[in-house]
Design a protein around this motif. Structure first.
Motif, PDB file in Angstrom:
ATOM      1  N   LEU A  48       0.818  -1.227   0.000  1.00  0.00           N
ATOM      2  CA  LEU A  48       0.000   0.000   0.000  1.00  0.00           C
ATOM      3  C   LEU A  48       0.847   1.272   0.000  1.00  0.00           C
ATOM      4  N   SER A  49       2.099   1.179   0.334  1.00  0.00           N
ATOM      5  CA  SER A  49       3.004   2.320   0.386  1.00  0.00           C
ATOM      6  C   SER A  49       2.965   3.126  -0.914  1.00  0.00           C
ATOM      7  N   GLY A  50       2.623   4.418  -0.784  1.00  0.00           N
ATOM      8  CA  GLY A  50       2.578   5.319  -1.930  1.00  0.00           C
ATOM      9  C   GLY A  50       1.357   5.148  -2.819  1.00  0.00           C
ATOM     10  N   ASN A  51       0.443   4.255  -2.458  1.00  0.00           N
ATOM     11  CA  ASN A  51      -0.722   3.965  -3.303  1.00  0.00           C
ATOM     12  C   ASN A  51      -2.011   4.614  -2.810  1.00  0.00           C
ATOM     13  N   LEU A  52      -2.928   4.709  -3.747  1.00  0.00           N
ATOM     14  CA  LEU A  52      -4.286   5.183  -3.470  1.00  0.00           C
ATOM     15  C   LEU A  52      -5.157   3.963  -3.221  1.00  0.00           C
ATOM     16  N   VAL A  53      -5.896   3.980  -2.125  1.00  0.00           N
ATOM     17  CA  VAL A  53      -6.732   2.840  -1.729  1.00  0.00           C
ATOM     18  C   VAL A  53      -8.175   3.314  -1.590  1.00  0.00           C
ATOM     19  N   LYS A  54      -9.102   2.543  -2.145  1.00  0.00           N
ATOM     20  CA  LYS A  54     -10.534   2.830  -2.002  1.00  0.00           C
ATOM     21  C   LYS A  54     -11.088   1.957  -0.882  1.00  0.00           C
ATOM     22  N   PHE A  55     -11.657   2.581   0.131  1.00  0.00           N
ATOM     23  CA  PHE A  55     -12.312   1.879   1.233  1.00  0.00           C
ATOM     24  C   PHE A  55     -13.826   1.973   1.032  1.00  0.00           C
ATOM     25  N   TYR A  56     -14.522   0.893   1.382  1.00  0.00           N
ATOM     26  CA  TYR A  56     -15.981   0.850   1.286  1.00  0.00           C
ATOM     27  C   TYR A  56     -16.528   0.370   2.628  1.00  0.00           C
ATOM     28  N   THR A  57     -17.334   1.204   3.261  1.00  0.00           N
ATOM     29  CA  THR A  57     -18.007   0.780   4.486  1.00  0.00           C
ATOM     30  C   THR A  57     -19.500   0.740   4.202  1.00  0.00           C
ATOM     31  N   SER A  58     -20.039  -0.466   4.274  1.00  0.00           N
ATOM     32  CA  SER A  58     -21.466  -0.665   4.027  1.00  0.00           C
ATOM     33  C   SER A  58     -22.210  -0.721   5.347  1.00  0.00           C
ATOM     34  N   LEU A  59     -23.442  -0.277   5.276  1.00  0.00           N
ATOM     35  CA  LEU A  59     -24.295  -0.209   6.447  1.00  0.00           C
ATOM     36  C   LEU A  59     -25.649  -0.783   6.081  1.00  0.00           C
ATOM     37  N   CYS A  60     -26.199  -1.598   6.967  1.00  0.00           N
ATOM     38  CA  CYS A  60     -27.520  -2.178   6.772  1.00  0.00           C
ATOM     39  C   CYS A  60     -28.282  -2.058   8.085  1.00  0.00           C
ATOM     40  N   VAL A  61     -29.488  -1.519   8.032  1.00  0.00           N
ATOM     41  CA  VAL A  61     -30.360  -1.472   9.205  1.00  0.00           C
ATOM     42  C   VAL A  61     -31.633  -2.233   8.842  1.00  0.00           C
ATOM     43  N   LEU A  62     -31.905  -3.284   9.617  1.00  0.00           N
ATOM     44  CA  LEU A  62     -33.055  -4.146   9.379  1.00  0.00           C
ATOM     45  C   LEU A  62     -34.014  -4.039  10.554  1.00  0.00           C
ATOM     46  N   ASN A  63     -35.254  -3.656  10.259  1.00  0.00           N
ATOM     47  CA  ASN A  63     -36.306  -3.605  11.272  1.00  0.00           C
ATOM     48  C   ASN A  63     -36.961  -4.981  11.300  1.00  0.00           C
ATOM     49  N   THR A  64     -36.801  -5.705  12.403  1.00  0.00           N
ATOM     50  CA  THR A  64     -37.322  -7.079  12.462  1.00  0.00           C
ATOM     51  C   THR A  64     -38.844  -7.120  12.545  1.00  0.00           C
ATOM     52  N   GLU A  65     -39.458  -6.032  12.928  1.00  0.00           N
ATOM     53  CA  GLU A  65     -40.926  -5.987  13.030  1.00  0.00           C
ATOM     54  C   GLU A  65     -41.557  -5.787  11.653  1.00  0.00           C
ATOM     55  N   THR A  66     -41.033  -4.841  10.873  1.00  0.00           N
ATOM     56  CA  THR A  66     -41.627  -4.497   9.569  1.00  0.00           C
ATOM     57  C   THR A  66     -40.886  -5.134   8.392  1.00  0.00           C
ATOM     58  N   GLN A  67     -39.708  -5.687   8.663  1.00  0.00           N
ATOM     59  CA  GLN A  67     -38.811  -6.240   7.635  1.00  0.00           C
ATOM     60  C   GLN A  67     -38.253  -5.165   6.695  1.00  0.00           C
ATOM     61  N   ALA A  68     -38.428  -3.883   7.059  1.00  0.00           N
ATOM     62  CA  ALA A  68     -37.860  -2.787   6.271  1.00  0.00           C
ATOM     63  C   ALA A  68     -36.338  -2.871   6.357  1.00  0.00           C
ATOM     64  N   LEU A  69     -35.701  -2.680   5.207  1.00  0.00           N
ATOM     65  CA  LEU A  69     -34.249  -2.788   5.102  1.00  0.00           C
ATOM     66  C   LEU A  69     -33.708  -1.501   4.488  1.00  0.00           C
ATOM     67  N   GLN A  70     -32.786  -0.870   5.182  1.00  0.00           N
ATOM     68  CA  GLN A  70     -32.116   0.320   4.644  1.00  0.00           C
ATOM     69  C   GLN A  70     -30.641  -0.035   4.465  1.00  0.00           C
ATOM     70  N   GLU A  71     -30.085   0.353   3.317  1.00  0.00           N
ATOM     71  CA  GLU A  71     -28.691   0.042   3.039  1.00  0.00           C
ATOM     72  C   GLU A  71     -27.996   1.225   2.374  1.00  0.00           C
ATOM     73  N   CYS A  72     -26.703   1.331   2.605  1.00  0.00           N
ATOM     74  CA  CYS A  72     -25.900   2.334   1.908  1.00  0.00           C
ATOM     75  C   CYS A  72     -24.437   1.917   1.963  1.00  0.00           C
ATOM     76  N   VAL A  73     -23.637   2.542   1.117  1.00  0.00           N
ATOM     77  CA  VAL A  73     -22.187   2.345   1.119  1.00  0.00           C
ATOM     78  C   VAL A  73     -21.538   3.724   1.174  1.00  0.00           C
ATOM     79  N   VAL A  74     -20.600   3.889   2.071  1.00  0.00           N
ATOM     80  CA  VAL A  74     -19.843   5.135   2.175  1.00  0.00           C
ATOM     81  C   VAL A  74     -18.434   4.847   1.660  1.00  0.00           C
ATOM     82  N   ASP A  75     -18.068   5.532   0.588  1.00  0.00           N
ATOM     83  CA  ASP A  75     -16.754   5.351  -0.036  1.00  0.00           C
ATOM     84  C   ASP A  75     -15.738   6.314   0.575  1.00  0.00           C
ATOM     85  N   PHE A  76     -14.513   5.856   0.635  1.00  0.00           N
ATOM     86  CA  PHE A  76     -13.413   6.673   1.120  1.00  0.00           C
ATOM     87  C   PHE A  76     -12.214   6.457   0.230  1.00  0.00           C
TER      88      PHE A  76
END
Length: 192
Positions: free
Chosen positions: A95-123
């Motif tokens: 990784l020395s001297g290189n550009l690195v793309k990080f991806y942090t994904s997030l998921c929130v699941l409501n167990t009552e309604t089964q609603a699912l929200q998702e996103c990815v935050v890039d860095f």
């Protein structure tokens, strides 16, 4: 009141979620995190965040299950947690001297309604050119073996980096709190 459950074994995610000052449970999702054939780093991150939440959900009624995962890639190569010193040395040399793309994904699941929200935050993270001496010194002091890219940007790892570009600095640590706060508010969680 709806229960909040963090589906993670990461101490960093636990610490980040505690910043909201809300009660929550933590459960190790205990899933296989191995990449699948031809999966990109971003696809791995999205899949694992969802799988963590879905795997824990059956054990919690009326709950918001939070799954999150961080991956990275550099020059077409998937960057993972090094787990041991020798792997971290090899990884930081690459990784020395290189550009690195990080991806942090997030998921929130409501167990009552089964609603699912998702996103990815890039860095985008640019590593400085690193000497063997700096790599060894850093690894002995920080021991970031359970961190993607062998870097703890919230700690001494910041000395390894030339710059960081992204929306939410907590995403690079492992849990994008800005997006998570929006998702929780959509599910009726208040921060007042």
């Amino acid at each position: 009141m709806i229960k909040i459950v963090l589906a993670s074994s990461s101490p960093y995610r636990r610490e980040l979620l505690s910043r909201f000052n809300l009660p929550f449970d933590v459960v190790n999702p205990d899933i296989d995190e191995s990449p699948r054939l031809n999966e990109t780093a971003k696809e791995i991150s999205v899949r694992l965040a969802r799988e963590k939440a879905v795997h824990v959900a059956p054990h919690y009624g009326n709950s918001l299950i939070i799954g999150s995962d961080t991956t990275a890639e550099c020059e077409g190569r998937i960057i993972e947690k090094p787990m041991i010193h020798s792997q971290a040395v090899s990884q930081l040399k690459f990784l020395s001297g290189n550009l690195v793309k990080f991806y942090t994904s997030l998921c929130v699941l409501n167990t009552e309604t089964q609603a699912l929200q998702e996103c990815v935050v890039d860095f985008e993270v640019k590593y400085k050119v690193l000497t063997e001496k700096r790599i060894e010194s850093y690894l002995l002091k920080e021991q970031p073996y359970n961190c993607v890219g062998s870097v703890k940007s919230e700690g001494l790892g910041i000395i390894l980096l030339e710059y960081i570009k992204g929306e939410d600095p907590t995403a690079l640590i492992g849990l994008p709190l800005m997006k998570l706060s929006e998702m929780l508010q959509k599910e009726g969680v208040t921060f007042e």
